[in-house]
Design a protein around this motif. Structure first.
Motif, PDB file in Angstrom:
ATOM      1  N   LEU A  41      54.566  64.178  37.164  1.00  0.00           N
ATOM      2  CA  LEU A  41      55.436  63.499  38.119  1.00  0.00           C
ATOM      3  C   LEU A  41      55.917  62.170  37.539  1.00  0.00           C
ATOM      4  O   LEU A  41      57.112  61.873  37.550  1.00  0.00           O
ATOM      5  N   MET A  57      59.907  61.661  36.469  1.00  0.00           N
ATOM      6  CA  MET A  57      60.548  61.144  37.671  1.00  0.00           C
ATOM      7  C   MET A  57      61.985  60.682  37.426  1.00  0.00           C
ATOM      8  O   MET A  57      62.862  60.914  38.237  1.00  0.00           O
ATOM      9  N   VAL A 114      60.448  68.473  43.485  1.00  0.00           N
ATOM     10  CA  VAL A 114      59.053  68.348  43.888  1.00  0.00           C
ATOM     11  C   VAL A 114      58.798  69.112  45.183  1.00  0.00           C
ATOM     12  O   VAL A 114      59.584  69.032  46.122  1.00  0.00           O
ATOM     13  N   SER A 116      55.684  61.089  47.836  1.00  0.00           N
ATOM     14  CA  SER A 116      56.937  60.954  48.589  1.00  0.00           C
ATOM     15  C   SER A 116      57.585  59.592  48.381  1.00  0.00           C
ATOM     16  O   SER A 116      58.813  59.490  48.310  1.00  0.00           O
ATOM     17  N   CYS A 133      59.315  59.707  44.978  1.00  0.00           N
ATOM     18  CA  CYS A 133      60.515  60.552  45.067  1.00  0.00           C
ATOM     19  C   CYS A 133      61.640  59.816  45.791  1.00  0.00           C
ATOM     20  O   CYS A 133      62.796  59.867  45.371  1.00  0.00           O
ATOM     21  N   GLU A 134      61.305  59.127  46.856  1.00  0.00           N
ATOM     22  CA  GLU A 134      62.322  58.381  47.603  1.00  0.00           C
ATOM     23  C   GLU A 134      62.926  57.274  46.740  1.00  0.00           C
ATOM     24  O   GLU A 134      64.144  57.110  46.693  1.00  0.00           O
ATOM     25  N   THR A 174      64.636  61.651  44.039  1.00  0.00           N
ATOM     26  CA  THR A 174      64.219  62.963  43.550  1.00  0.00           C
ATOM     27  C   THR A 174      64.010  63.884  44.743  1.00  0.00           C
ATOM     28  O   THR A 174      63.340  63.502  45.703  1.00  0.00           O
ATOM     29  N   ILE A 202      62.476  66.234  47.305  1.00  0.00           N
ATOM     30  CA  ILE A 202      61.107  66.604  47.663  1.00  0.00           C
ATOM     31  C   ILE A 202      61.170  67.557  48.850  1.00  0.00           C
ATOM     32  O   ILE A 202      61.914  67.326  49.804  1.00  0.00           O
TER      33      ILE A 202
END
Length: 143
Positions: free
Chosen positions: A98, A102, A109, A122, A125-126, A130, A132
């Motif tokens: 990850l 990223m 994800v 999360s 990712c935010e 990315t 999710i």
């Protein structure tokens, strides 16, 4: 479609094919793995890299280094990296992947809210926009 495992030599990049690395948790207790579901639901223009090795725990040092190098090369070669965190898994290597990918813009994800590090996954990712998803079925529709 073709699936390459860590026992296979990696292919040469082909612009007519999409290369997809199947990263994430492994559950040897399942009769059908999540990786098999992704492969069976994909287009014929996709080549998959599956790092799963049932003999992972008995590899000697040289074999493990070779396995790790194969994974790293396959990750670099991939156009898409599907990173799936299973609900009950700890997945330390997946958390490393990850972080490594990223910012690559090729990461997708899957992380259920019950995963023990969901808030961490999360949030990252935010921050980096990315995608999710909370379950694999959402990704299968996307891919």
């Amino acid at each position: 479609m073709k699936v390459f495992t860590a026992k296979d030599k990696l292919p040469v990049k082909n612009k007519d094919k999409t290369f997809c690395f199947l990263a994430g948790s492994i559950d040897f207790k399942e009769s059908t793995s999540w990786r098999d579901l992704v492969v069976s639901g994909s287009s014929k223009n996709t080549i998959f890299f599956d790092p799963t090795r049932e003999d992972h725990d008995v590899l000697d040092n040289q074999e493990m280094v070779g396995h790790i190098q194969w994974e790293l090369e396959a990750l670099e070669l991939a156009d898409i990296v599907i990173l799936n965190f299973l609900p009950e898994a700890k997945s330390p290597i997946s958390l490393v992947e990850l972080g490594l990918y990223m910012k690559s813009n090729k990461l997708i994800v899957v992380c259920p809210k019950v995963f023990y590090q969901y808030r961490y996954v999360s949030s990252i990712c935010e921050k980096y926009n990315t995608p999710i998803y909370h379950n694999l079925q959402e990704v299968l529709r996307y891919v």
